[in-house]
Design a protein around this motif. Sequence first.
Motif, mmCIF file in Angstrom:
data_model
loop_
_atom_site.group_PDB
_atom_site.id
_atom_site.type_symbol
_atom_site.label_atom_id
_atom_site.label_comp_id
_atom_site.label_asym_id
_atom_site.label_seq_id
_atom_site.Cartn_x
_atom_site.Cartn_y
_atom_site.Cartn_z
ATOM 1 N N PHE A 36 0.835 -1.198 0.000
ATOM 2 C CA PHE A 36 0.000 0.000 0.000
ATOM 3 C C PHE A 36 0.874 1.254 0.000
ATOM 4 N N ALA A 37 1.931 1.257 0.808
ATOM 5 C CA ALA A 37 2.828 2.422 0.862
ATOM 6 C C ALA A 37 3.625 2.571 -0.424
ATOM 7 N N GLY A 38 4.209 1.459 -0.906
ATOM 8 C CA GLY A 38 5.055 1.543 -2.092
ATOM 9 C C GLY A 38 4.288 1.851 -3.354
ATOM 10 N N GLN A 39 3.238 1.081 -3.619
ATOM 11 C CA GLN A 39 2.427 1.311 -4.816
ATOM 12 C C GLN A 39 1.674 2.630 -4.718
ATOM 13 N N GLY A 40 1.203 2.943 -3.518
ATOM 14 C CA GLY A 40 0.473 4.198 -3.336
ATOM 15 C C GLY A 40 1.330 5.420 -3.586
ATOM 16 N N MET A 43 1.455 5.984 -7.314
ATOM 17 C CA MET A 43 0.190 6.506 -7.820
ATOM 18 C C MET A 43 0.013 7.973 -7.435
ATOM 19 N N ALA A 44 0.417 8.313 -6.213
ATOM 20 C CA ALA A 44 0.309 9.705 -5.775
ATOM 21 C C ALA A 44 1.204 10.615 -6.595
ATOM 22 N N PHE A 45 2.426 10.163 -6.860
ATOM 23 C CA PHE A 45 3.352 10.992 -7.635
ATOM 24 C C PHE A 45 2.854 11.157 -9.069
ATOM 25 N N LEU A 120 -6.213 -3.480 -4.421
ATOM 26 C CA LEU A 120 -7.666 -3.258 -4.548
ATOM 27 C C LEU A 120 -8.104 -2.061 -3.702
ATOM 28 N N LEU A 121 -7.572 -1.951 -2.495
ATOM 29 C CA LEU A 121 -7.893 -0.809 -1.641
ATOM 30 C C LEU A 121 -7.407 0.493 -2.263
ATOM 31 N N LEU A 122 -6.218 0.461 -2.873
ATOM 32 C CA LEU A 122 -5.699 1.661 -3.524
ATOM 33 C C LEU A 122 -6.577 2.059 -4.707
ATOM 34 N N LYS A 123 -6.980 1.073 -5.499
ATOM 35 C CA LYS A 123 -7.831 1.384 -6.656
ATOM 36 C C LYS A 123 -9.156 1.971 -6.215
ATOM 37 N N SER A 125 -9.832 3.531 -3.226
ATOM 38 C CA SER A 125 -9.683 4.804 -2.521
ATOM 39 C C SER A 125 -9.188 5.928 -3.423
ATOM 40 N N THR A 126 -8.616 5.606 -4.602
ATOM 41 C CA THR A 126 -8.190 6.642 -5.551
ATOM 42 C C THR A 126 -9.197 6.824 -6.679
ATOM 43 N N HIS A 127 -10.378 6.270 -6.498
ATOM 44 C CA HIS A 127 -11.465 6.410 -7.481
ATOM 45 C C HIS A 127 -11.068 5.822 -8.835
ATOM 46 N N GLY A 128 -10.472 4.628 -8.780
ATOM 47 C CA GLY A 128 -10.230 3.878 -10.012
ATOM 48 C C GLY A 128 -8.910 4.116 -10.686
ATOM 49 N N MET A 129 -7.948 4.757 -10.034
ATOM 50 C CA MET A 129 -6.637 4.916 -10.644
ATOM 51 C C MET A 129 -5.987 3.557 -10.882
ATOM 52 N N THR A 130 -5.146 3.473 -11.896
ATOM 53 C CA THR A 130 -4.503 2.212 -12.243
ATOM 54 C C THR A 130 -3.370 1.885 -11.279
ATOM 55 N N THR A 131 -3.367 0.648 -10.803
ATOM 56 C CA THR A 131 -2.216 0.161 -10.049
ATOM 57 C C THR A 131 -1.212 -0.362 -11.059
ATOM 58 N N SER A 132 -0.150 0.387 -11.265
ATOM 59 C CA SER A 132 0.767 0.118 -12.371
ATOM 60 C C SER A 132 1.569 -1.153 -12.160
ATOM 61 N N ALA A 133 1.507 -2.061 -13.141
ATOM 62 C CA ALA A 133 2.345 -3.248 -13.113
ATOM 63 C C ALA A 133 3.782 -2.856 -13.425
ATOM 64 N N PHE A 134 4.723 -3.640 -12.954
ATOM 65 C CA PHE A 134 6.122 -3.364 -13.226
ATOM 66 C C PHE A 134 6.396 -3.538 -14.713
ATOM 67 N N ALA A 135 7.209 -2.647 -15.271
ATOM 68 C CA ALA A 135 7.473 -2.668 -16.710
ATOM 69 C C ALA A 135 8.909 -2.257 -16.988
ATOM 70 N N LEU A 136 9.392 -2.649 -18.154
ATOM 71 C CA LEU A 136 10.752 -2.319 -18.565
ATOM 72 C C LEU A 136 10.792 -0.936 -19.192
ATOM 73 N N SER A 137 11.851 -0.200 -18.922
ATOM 74 C CA SER A 137 12.029 1.106 -19.545
ATOM 75 C C SER A 137 12.516 0.947 -20.975
#
Length: 253
Positions: A36-40, A43-45, A120-123, A125-137
């Motif tokens: 929740f802290a790391g993914q959140g 999303m906040a940034f 799920l809680l983040l999605k 509480s942020t009104h449906g923002m995407t929880t970003s999966a890890f991806a390659l740059s």
Amino acid sequence: MPINRVAIGLPREDVVHPGALKAALAEFISTAIFVFAGQGSGMAFSKLTDNASNTPAGIIMASLAHAFGLFVGVSTATNISDGHVNPAVTFGAFLGGNISLLRGILYWIAQLLGSTVACLLLKFSTHGMTTSAFALSSGVNVWNAFVFEIVMTFGLVYTVYATAIDPKKDDVGIIAPLAIGFVVGANILAGGAFEGASMNPAVSFGPALVSWDWTNHWVYWVGPLIGGGLAGIIYNLFFITRTHEPVPSTSEF
């Protein structure tokens, strides 16, 4: 060899025993706190910077959030479940003979559920923002990311062994959660800009499941498990000394 101490375990003691269930619950809660802290934070940034999280400031924010979150997650679970908060740590502990297979599977289930619930809680509480999966740059291929994950997770699990599992840890045991949080934060600064720096299959699983994005997801499982397993075997093989003193006879009492 550490592999000689690997144990399957007993369902009655390692799965359904109240102590085992309490340990699993601790892993679930601590993993949820961490994710929740790391993914959140990411999303906040993204919200504050219009989806520009992969910037120097975004990497620093992710590093701090994950370091602080893991410090809390490990600290709160240490006295109950040893504070793994990571399937790769559990796997390394298993290969080193420090947890049974059945208890390890129970921890894995709890960790994956904790990560999923946090996302799920983040999605919600942020009104449906995407929880970003890890991806390659851009410019980073799967094999680059694969090596990154192996090396970084090796460093993480090696730190766990040195500060939390080693029987000689008494003089440094109090700083174990801090050291574990620091090494994760440092590795995010090193690898976050390239492939996200997961080092934890549960951290990758929750966002991937909730966003249903499994692109290159295997990298964030296989890499950490190899790195964590190698750290567990190597630390046990070279640095943990187990003496086998004879049982004293009755005349010695």
